[in-house]
Write a protein that holds these residues in place. Structure first.
Motif, PDB file in Angstrom:
ATOM      1  N   THR A 128      36.317  33.154  37.319  1.00  0.00           N
ATOM      2  CA  THR A 128      36.503  32.504  36.021  1.00  0.00           C
ATOM      3  C   THR A 128      37.696  31.561  36.120  1.00  0.00           C
ATOM      4  OG1 THR A 128      37.883  34.327  35.208  1.00  0.00           O
ATOM      5  CG2 THR A 128      35.547  34.410  34.683  1.00  0.00           C
ATOM      6  N   ILE A 129      37.641  30.458  35.396  1.00  0.00           N
ATOM      7  CA  ILE A 129      38.721  29.461  35.419  1.00  0.00           C
ATOM      8  C   ILE A 129      40.048  30.122  35.038  1.00  0.00           C
ATOM      9  CG2 ILE A 129      39.623  27.449  34.146  1.00  0.00           C
ATOM     10  CD1 ILE A 129      37.682  26.571  36.159  1.00  0.00           C
ATOM     11  N   GLY A 130      41.083  29.781  35.784  1.00  0.00           N
ATOM     12  CA  GLY A 130      42.423  30.286  35.491  1.00  0.00           C
ATOM     13  C   GLY A 130      42.675  31.692  36.003  1.00  0.00           C
ATOM     14  N   MET A 131      41.850  32.188  36.912  1.00  0.00           N
ATOM     15  CA  MET A 131      41.995  33.560  37.394  1.00  0.00           C
ATOM     16  C   MET A 131      43.310  33.741  38.145  1.00  0.00           C
ATOM     17  SD  MET A 131      39.424  35.919  39.576  1.00  0.00           S
ATOM     18  CE  MET A 131      38.576  36.462  38.105  1.00  0.00           C
ATOM     19  N   THR A 132      43.966  34.857  37.858  1.00  0.00           N
ATOM     20  CA  THR A 132      45.202  35.231  38.529  1.00  0.00           C
ATOM     21  C   THR A 132      44.973  36.533  39.283  1.00  0.00           C
ATOM     22  OG1 THR A 132      45.987  36.448  36.601  1.00  0.00           O
ATOM     23  CG2 THR A 132      46.648  34.119  36.768  1.00  0.00           C
ATOM     24  N   LEU A 133      45.939  36.915  40.123  1.00  0.00           N
ATOM     25  CA  LEU A 133      45.807  38.148  40.890  1.00  0.00           C
ATOM     26  C   LEU A 133      45.632  39.368  39.987  1.00  0.00           C
ATOM     27  CD1 LEU A 133      45.723  39.572  43.614  1.00  0.00           C
ATOM     28  CD2 LEU A 133      48.199  39.814  43.449  1.00  0.00           C
ATOM     29  N   PRO A 134      46.429  39.534  38.926  1.00  0.00           N
ATOM     30  CA  PRO A 134      46.197  40.707  38.062  1.00  0.00           C
ATOM     31  C   PRO A 134      44.781  40.748  37.475  1.00  0.00           C
ATOM     32  CG  PRO A 134      48.328  39.750  37.574  1.00  0.00           C
ATOM     33  CD  PRO A 134      47.632  38.807  38.507  1.00  0.00           C
ATOM     34  N   MET A 135      44.222  39.590  37.141  1.00  0.00           N
ATOM     35  CA  MET A 135      42.852  39.551  36.629  1.00  0.00           C
ATOM     36  C   MET A 135      41.861  39.968  37.715  1.00  0.00           C
ATOM     37  SD  MET A 135      43.229  35.966  34.547  1.00  0.00           S
ATOM     38  CE  MET A 135      41.520  35.756  34.123  1.00  0.00           C
ATOM     39  N   ALA A 136      42.079  39.515  38.951  1.00  0.00           N
ATOM     40  CA  ALA A 136      41.195  39.869  40.058  1.00  0.00           C
ATOM     41  C   ALA A 136      41.252  41.368  40.347  1.00  0.00           C
ATOM     42  CB  ALA A 136      41.568  39.072  41.307  1.00  0.00           C
ATOM     43  N   VAL A 137      42.454  41.935  40.339  1.00  0.00           N
ATOM     44  CA  VAL A 137      42.614  43.377  40.574  1.00  0.00           C
ATOM     45  C   VAL A 137      41.966  44.169  39.441  1.00  0.00           C
ATOM     46  CG1 VAL A 137      44.304  45.248  40.758  1.00  0.00           C
ATOM     47  CG2 VAL A 137      44.646  43.122  42.041  1.00  0.00           C
ATOM     48  N   ALA A 138      42.119  43.706  38.215  1.00  0.00           N
ATOM     49  CA  ALA A 138      41.492  44.387  37.078  1.00  0.00           C
ATOM     50  C   ALA A 138      39.970  44.336  37.190  1.00  0.00           C
ATOM     51  CB  ALA A 138      41.944  43.751  35.769  1.00  0.00           C
ATOM     52  N   THR A 139      39.435  43.220  37.670  1.00  0.00           N
ATOM     53  CA  THR A 139      37.992  43.096  37.871  1.00  0.00           C
ATOM     54  C   THR A 139      37.508  44.138  38.876  1.00  0.00           C
ATOM     55  OG1 THR A 139      38.103  40.743  37.402  1.00  0.00           O
ATOM     56  CG2 THR A 139      36.162  41.498  38.569  1.00  0.00           C
ATOM     57  N   ALA A 140      38.324  44.444  39.875  1.00  0.00           N
ATOM     58  CA  ALA A 140      37.987  45.444  40.892  1.00  0.00           C
ATOM     59  C   ALA A 140      38.443  46.843  40.473  1.00  0.00           C
ATOM     60  CB  ALA A 140      38.606  45.053  42.227  1.00  0.00           C
ATOM     61  N   LYS A 141      38.693  47.044  39.197  1.00  0.00           N
ATOM     62  CA  LYS A 141      39.049  48.337  38.590  1.00  0.00           C
ATOM     63  C   LYS A 141      40.392  48.896  39.031  1.00  0.00           C
ATOM     64  CE  LYS A 141      34.334  49.409  37.566  1.00  0.00           C
ATOM     65  NZ  LYS A 141      33.217  50.298  37.716  1.00  0.00           N
ATOM     66  N   GLY A 142      41.321  48.020  39.370  1.00  0.00           N
ATOM     67  CA  GLY A 142      42.698  48.428  39.620  1.00  0.00           C
ATOM     68  C   GLY A 142      43.011  48.802  41.053  1.00  0.00           C
ATOM     69  N   TYR A 143      44.305  49.051  41.263  1.00  0.00           N
ATOM     70  CA  TYR A 143      44.803  49.450  42.577  1.00  0.00           C
ATOM     71  C   TYR A 143      44.493  50.922  42.851  1.00  0.00           C
ATOM     72  CZ  TYR A 143      47.852  45.280  42.602  1.00  0.00           C
ATOM     73  OH  TYR A 143      48.345  44.015  42.592  1.00  0.00           O
ATOM     74  N   THR A 144      44.406  51.276  44.133  1.00  0.00           N
ATOM     75  CA  THR A 144      44.370  52.679  44.521  1.00  0.00           C
ATOM     76  C   THR A 144      45.819  53.169  44.548  1.00  0.00           C
ATOM     77  OG1 THR A 144      44.569  52.242  46.887  1.00  0.00           O
ATOM     78  CG2 THR A 144      42.319  52.317  45.956  1.00  0.00           C
ATOM     79  N   PRO A 145      46.038  54.486  44.594  1.00  0.00           N
ATOM     80  CA  PRO A 145      47.421  54.990  44.649  1.00  0.00           C
ATOM     81  C   PRO A 145      48.200  54.530  45.881  1.00  0.00           C
ATOM     82  CG  PRO A 145      45.918  56.737  44.008  1.00  0.00           C
ATOM     83  CD  PRO A 145      45.071  55.558  44.393  1.00  0.00           C
ATOM     84  N   ARG A 146      47.510  54.190  46.968  1.00  0.00           N
ATOM     85  CA  ARG A 146      48.192  53.787  48.199  1.00  0.00           C
ATOM     86  C   ARG A 146      48.396  52.288  48.325  1.00  0.00           C
ATOM     87  NH1 ARG A 146      44.476  56.970  52.327  1.00  0.00           N
ATOM     88  NH2 ARG A 146      43.310  55.105  51.822  1.00  0.00           N
ATOM     89  N   ALA A 147      48.051  51.512  47.323  1.00  0.00           N
ATOM     90  CA  ALA A 147      48.103  50.043  47.416  1.00  0.00           C
ATOM     91  C   ALA A 147      49.525  49.520  47.523  1.00  0.00           C
ATOM     92  CB  ALA A 147      47.419  49.430  46.205  1.00  0.00           C
ATOM     93  N   ASP A 148      49.689  48.491  48.346  1.00  0.00           N
ATOM     94  CA  ASP A 148      50.946  47.751  48.435  1.00  0.00           C
ATOM     95  C   ASP A 148      50.957  46.773  47.264  1.00  0.00           C
ATOM     96  OD1 ASP A 148      53.118  46.152  48.993  1.00  0.00           O
ATOM     97  OD2 ASP A 148      52.361  45.427  50.921  1.00  0.00           O
ATOM     98  N   ARG A 149      51.839  46.990  46.314  1.00  0.00           N
ATOM     99  CA  ARG A 149      51.890  46.151  45.112  1.00  0.00           C
ATOM    100  C   ARG A 149      52.942  45.053  45.218  1.00  0.00           C
ATOM    101  NH1 ARG A 149      50.161  50.049  40.252  1.00  0.00           N
ATOM    102  NH2 ARG A 149      48.846  51.428  41.491  1.00  0.00           N
ATOM    103  N   GLY A 150      53.487  44.867  46.411  1.00  0.00           N
ATOM    104  CA  GLY A 150      54.514  43.849  46.618  1.00  0.00           C
ATOM    105  C   GLY A 150      53.986  42.568  47.247  1.00  0.00           C
TER     106      GLY A 150
END
Length: 186
Positions: A128-150
Motif C-alpha cells: 500500500t502507498i506510504g508503507m513503513t516498516l511498522p506497517m509491514a511487520v503488523a501485516t505479518a502479525k508482529g514480531y516473534t519474541p526472538r526478533a531483533d527490533r534494532g
C-alpha cells in the motif's frame, strides 16, 4: 576493569558486517507520502479510454515489462510512471485508431512486498502507498519474541545484496522489497 573488557568483547562480536543505515531516502517525515511510483512486473492497472468501453479495462504488467492493450498491442510500462505510460498509450491510440482519444490510467494493485525471518507470519503481502516498516511487520502479525527490533535487512527489487537499516517508525518499504527481520542474540 573486567566489566569494561567484557563490554568491549560483546561490542566487537556484534560489529561484524556493514554499519546500519539510519538516514536517507528510505526514511521519510510523517507527511511525506507522495511517491514517484515506477511501474513494475506484477502491477495491475485500470486503463479508461473515454467513450470506448471495449478498450477500457484492467491490465497487468507482464513479465516482459509491457502491458498489452487492445488494438495497439504492447506498451512499455516497466520503470515508467503511470502518467508516462498513459501518455504513450493515448498517443498510440491517436495514431490511426481513434480521433482525439482521452485516456487515463491508475494502479489498482501494486506488486507485493515480502517479509521473512522473525515475524509471526512471514510471506508475500500486498503493498500500500506510504508503507513503513511498522506497517509491514503488523501485516505479518508482529514480531516473534526472538526478533531483533534494532535493525532490519532490506533487499530492493533487482538489487544484488541486502542493506542493513536501523528500525524506525518512518523507515519506508517499497513494492517488491524483501524485508528480513533477524534474530537477536540475547
Amino acid at each position: 576493569m573486567m566489566l569494561l573488557a567484557a563490554a568491549a568483547t560483546l561490542a566487537s562480536c556484534g560489529g561484524k558486517g556493514p554499519a546500519p543505515i539510519s538516514s536517507g531516502e528510505r526514511f521519510s517525515t510523517a507527511g511525506d507520502v507522495v511517491e514517484d511510483y515506477r511501474l513494475g512486473v506484477g502491477d495491475r492497472l485500470r486503463v479508461i479510454v473515454y467513450r470506448e468501453a471495449d478498450l477500457t479495462g484492467e491490465y497487468a504488467v507482464a513479465a516482459d515489462g509491457n502491458v498489452s492493450l487492445p488494438l495497439i498491442g504492447n506498451v512499455k510500462a516497466l520503470g515508467r510512471s503511470v502518467d508516462d505510460f498513459a501518455r504513450e498509450a493515448q498517443a498510440r491510440y491517436g495514431d490511426g485508431y481513434l480521433r482525439e482519444p482521452k485516456l487515463s490510467a491508475s494502479v489498482i494493485n501494486y506488486r507485493p512486498f515480502f517479509i521473512l525471518g522473525e515475524v509471526d507470519t512471514p510471506g508475500q503481502y500486498p503493498y500500500t502507498i506510504g508503507m513503513t516498516l511498522p506497517m509491514a511487520v503488523a501485516t505479518a502479525k508482529g514480531y516473534t519474541p526472538r526478533a531483533d527490533r534494532g535493525t532490519v535487512r532490506i533487499k530492493r527489487l533487482g538489487a544484488v545484496e541486502e542493506e542493513v537499516y536501523r528500525v524506525a517508525p518512518e523507515l519506508r518499504i517499497y513494492p517488491g522489497d524483501t524485508v528480513r527481520v533477524g534474530e537477536r542474540f540475547f
